[in-house]
Design a protein around this motif. Structure first.
Motif, mmCIF file in Angstrom:
data_model
loop_
_atom_site.group_PDB
_atom_site.id
_atom_site.type_symbol
_atom_site.label_atom_id
_atom_site.label_comp_id
_atom_site.label_asym_id
_atom_site.label_seq_id
_atom_site.Cartn_x
_atom_site.Cartn_y
_atom_site.Cartn_z
ATOM 1 N N SER A 117 0.862 -1.184 0.000
ATOM 2 C CA SER A 117 0.000 0.000 0.000
ATOM 3 C C SER A 117 0.894 1.228 0.000
ATOM 4 O O SER A 117 1.826 1.312 0.808
ATOM 5 C CB SER A 117 -0.885 -0.005 1.246
ATOM 6 N N LEU A 118 0.595 2.168 -0.869
ATOM 7 C CA LEU A 118 1.425 3.368 -0.940
ATOM 8 C C LEU A 118 1.295 4.227 0.303
ATOM 9 O O LEU A 118 2.191 5.021 0.609
ATOM 10 C CB LEU A 118 1.060 4.173 -2.195
ATOM 11 N N THR A 119 0.221 4.078 1.034
ATOM 12 C CA THR A 119 0.039 4.892 2.236
ATOM 13 C C THR A 119 0.340 4.138 3.517
ATOM 14 O O THR A 119 0.812 4.735 4.491
ATOM 15 C CB THR A 119 -1.399 5.426 2.289
ATOM 16 N N LEU A 120 0.081 2.839 3.549
ATOM 17 C CA LEU A 120 0.243 2.079 4.789
ATOM 18 C C LEU A 120 1.446 1.152 4.799
ATOM 19 O O LEU A 120 1.696 0.490 5.804
ATOM 20 C CB LEU A 120 -1.030 1.286 5.088
ATOM 21 N N GLY A 121 2.160 1.067 3.673
ATOM 22 C CA GLY A 121 3.354 0.241 3.655
ATOM 23 C C GLY A 121 3.104 -1.164 3.165
ATOM 24 O O GLY A 121 2.206 -1.410 2.372
ATOM 25 N N THR A 122 3.921 -2.116 3.651
ATOM 26 C CA THR A 122 3.861 -3.484 3.157
ATOM 27 C C THR A 122 3.497 -4.465 4.257
ATOM 28 O O THR A 122 3.658 -4.191 5.451
ATOM 29 C CB THR A 122 5.209 -3.894 2.549
ATOM 30 N N GLU A 123 3.002 -5.602 3.817
ATOM 31 C CA GLU A 123 2.680 -6.711 4.709
ATOM 32 C C GLU A 123 3.181 -7.978 4.048
ATOM 33 O O GLU A 123 3.028 -8.136 2.842
ATOM 34 C CB GLU A 123 1.175 -6.791 4.930
ATOM 35 N N LYS A 124 3.783 -8.863 4.829
ATOM 36 C CA LYS A 124 4.329 -10.097 4.258
ATOM 37 C C LYS A 124 3.912 -11.287 5.094
ATOM 38 O O LYS A 124 3.789 -11.199 6.313
ATOM 39 C CB LYS A 124 5.863 -10.037 4.220
ATOM 40 N N ALA A 125 3.736 -12.411 4.433
ATOM 41 C CA ALA A 125 3.435 -13.648 5.142
ATOM 42 C C ALA A 125 4.668 -14.092 5.925
ATOM 43 O O ALA A 125 5.809 -13.860 5.498
ATOM 44 C CB ALA A 125 3.035 -14.730 4.147
ATOM 45 N N ASP A 126 4.433 -14.749 7.045
ATOM 46 C CA ASP A 126 5.548 -15.215 7.879
ATOM 47 C C ASP A 126 6.471 -16.154 7.106
ATOM 48 O O ASP A 126 7.686 -16.168 7.337
ATOM 49 C CB ASP A 126 5.016 -15.928 9.124
ATOM 50 N N SER A 127 5.903 -16.911 6.192
ATOM 51 C CA SER A 127 6.687 -17.907 5.461
ATOM 52 C C SER A 127 7.725 -17.290 4.522
ATOM 53 O O SER A 127 8.644 -17.983 4.081
ATOM 54 C CB SER A 127 5.763 -18.819 4.659
ATOM 55 N N VAL A 128 7.581 -16.004 4.208
ATOM 56 C CA VAL A 128 8.500 -15.375 3.269
ATOM 57 C C VAL A 128 9.258 -14.201 3.873
ATOM 58 O O VAL A 128 10.132 -13.623 3.222
ATOM 59 C CB VAL A 128 7.764 -14.915 1.995
ATOM 60 N N LYS A 129 8.939 -13.840 5.108
ATOM 61 C CA LYS A 129 9.633 -12.715 5.730
ATOM 62 C C LYS A 129 11.126 -12.986 5.782
ATOM 63 O O LYS A 129 11.562 -14.080 6.101
ATOM 64 C CB LYS A 129 9.092 -12.482 7.147
ATOM 65 N N GLY A 130 11.890 -11.974 5.471
ATOM 66 C CA GLY A 130 13.333 -12.115 5.449
ATOM 67 C C GLY A 130 13.873 -12.591 4.117
ATOM 68 O O GLY A 130 15.077 -12.507 3.870
ATOM 69 N N ARG A 131 12.987 -13.090 3.267
ATOM 70 C CA ARG A 131 13.403 -13.579 1.939
ATOM 71 C C ARG A 131 12.799 -12.776 0.811
ATOM 72 O O ARG A 131 13.175 -12.966 -0.352
ATOM 73 C CB ARG A 131 12.986 -15.044 1.747
ATOM 74 N N LEU A 132 11.866 -11.902 1.113
ATOM 75 C CA LEU A 132 11.060 -11.284 0.070
ATOM 76 C C LEU A 132 11.090 -9.768 0.164
ATOM 77 O O LEU A 132 11.051 -9.197 1.256
ATOM 78 C CB LEU A 132 9.606 -11.780 0.193
ATOM 79 N N THR A 133 11.164 -9.155 -1.003
ATOM 80 C CA THR A 133 11.033 -7.708 -1.121
ATOM 81 C C THR A 133 9.886 -7.427 -2.073
ATOM 82 O O THR A 133 9.832 -8.004 -3.170
ATOM 83 C CB THR A 133 12.312 -7.071 -1.670
ATOM 84 N N ILE A 134 8.981 -6.573 -1.668
ATOM 85 C CA ILE A 134 7.891 -6.158 -2.530
ATOM 86 C C ILE A 134 7.992 -4.653 -2.726
ATOM 87 O O ILE A 134 8.245 -3.911 -1.779
ATOM 88 C CB ILE A 134 6.513 -6.572 -1.947
ATOM 89 N N SER A 135 7.812 -4.220 -3.952
ATOM 90 C CA SER A 135 7.939 -2.791 -4.245
ATOM 91 C C SER A 135 6.993 -2.422 -5.370
ATOM 92 O O SER A 135 6.470 -3.284 -6.078
ATOM 93 C CB SER A 135 9.371 -2.433 -4.623
ATOM 94 N N ARG A 136 6.804 -1.126 -5.517
ATOM 95 C CA ARG A 136 5.905 -0.632 -6.561
ATOM 96 C C ARG A 136 6.589 0.531 -7.251
ATOM 97 O O ARG A 136 7.160 1.401 -6.598
ATOM 98 C CB ARG A 136 4.589 -0.193 -5.929
ATOM 99 N N ASP A 137 6.510 0.539 -8.575
ATOM 100 C CA ASP A 137 7.163 1.589 -9.331
ATOM 101 C C ASP A 137 6.497 2.941 -9.089
ATOM 102 O O ASP A 137 5.344 3.023 -8.674
ATOM 103 C CB ASP A 137 7.115 1.274 -10.824
ATOM 104 N N ASN A 138 7.229 3.988 -9.389
ATOM 105 C CA ASN A 138 6.716 5.337 -9.180
ATOM 106 C C ASN A 138 5.466 5.627 -10.001
ATOM 107 O O ASN A 138 4.675 6.497 -9.630
ATOM 108 C CB ASN A 138 7.796 6.368 -9.512
ATOM 109 N N ASP A 139 5.294 4.907 -11.110
ATOM 110 C CA ASP A 139 4.094 5.149 -11.917
ATOM 111 C C ASP A 139 2.853 4.490 -11.312
ATOM 112 O O ASP A 139 1.766 4.584 -11.864
ATOM 113 C CB ASP A 139 4.304 4.678 -13.359
ATOM 114 N N ARG A 140 3.050 3.791 -10.203
ATOM 115 C CA ARG A 140 1.971 3.134 -9.453
ATOM 116 C C ARG A 140 1.403 1.918 -10.158
ATOM 117 O O ARG A 140 0.521 1.263 -9.600
ATOM 118 C CB ARG A 140 0.802 4.102 -9.167
#
Length: 123
Positions: A52-75
């Motif tokens: 979420s661009l306003t609230l940040g990110t949420e990740k499942a426990d199974s992937v925390k520490g292994r995963l990066t999620i991002s969104r481009d500036n064009d949304r």
């Protein structure tokens, strides 16, 4: 309407890394939350991560520490990078989107879905 298209899947060796992209078209807005889910054979679709661009990110426990999620500036493009892949990461990965900024982790909250893309991790 929002259309979502995933790309980047395929066959990866265990211990390797994965990059997926989801491109949104149509009436995608910056207020939309975008997310990744996955579904392994014989299992329910499960939450992986949300952005979420306003609230940040949420990740499942199974992937925390292994995963990066991002969104481009064009949304419009959601990206996922996952390291230290395991055979149990094998699944069809789906991109999803919903109106609103809350990073829900349940499939029922998302109304827009991509077709899914296969990721296979070989041991």
């Amino acid at each position: 309407q929002v259309q979502l298209t995933e790309s980047g899947g395929g066959l990866v060796q265990a211990g390797g890394s994965l990059r997926l992209s989801c491109t949104a078209s149509g009436l995608i807005e910056s207020s939309h939350t975008m997310a990744w889910f996955r579904q392994a054979p014989g299992k329910d679709r499960e939450f992986v991560a949300a952005h979420s661009l306003t609230l940040g990110t949420e990740k499942a426990d199974s992937v925390k520490g292994r995963l990066t999620i991002s969104r481009d500036n064009d949304r419009k493009t959601l990206r996922l990078r996952m390291n230290s892949l395991k055979p149990e990461d094998t699944a069809v990965y789906y991109c999803a989107a919903r109106s609103g900024s809350v990073t829900y982790s349940t499939t029922e909250e998302y109304i827009y879905w991509g077709q899914g893309i296969q990721v296979t991790v070989s041991s």
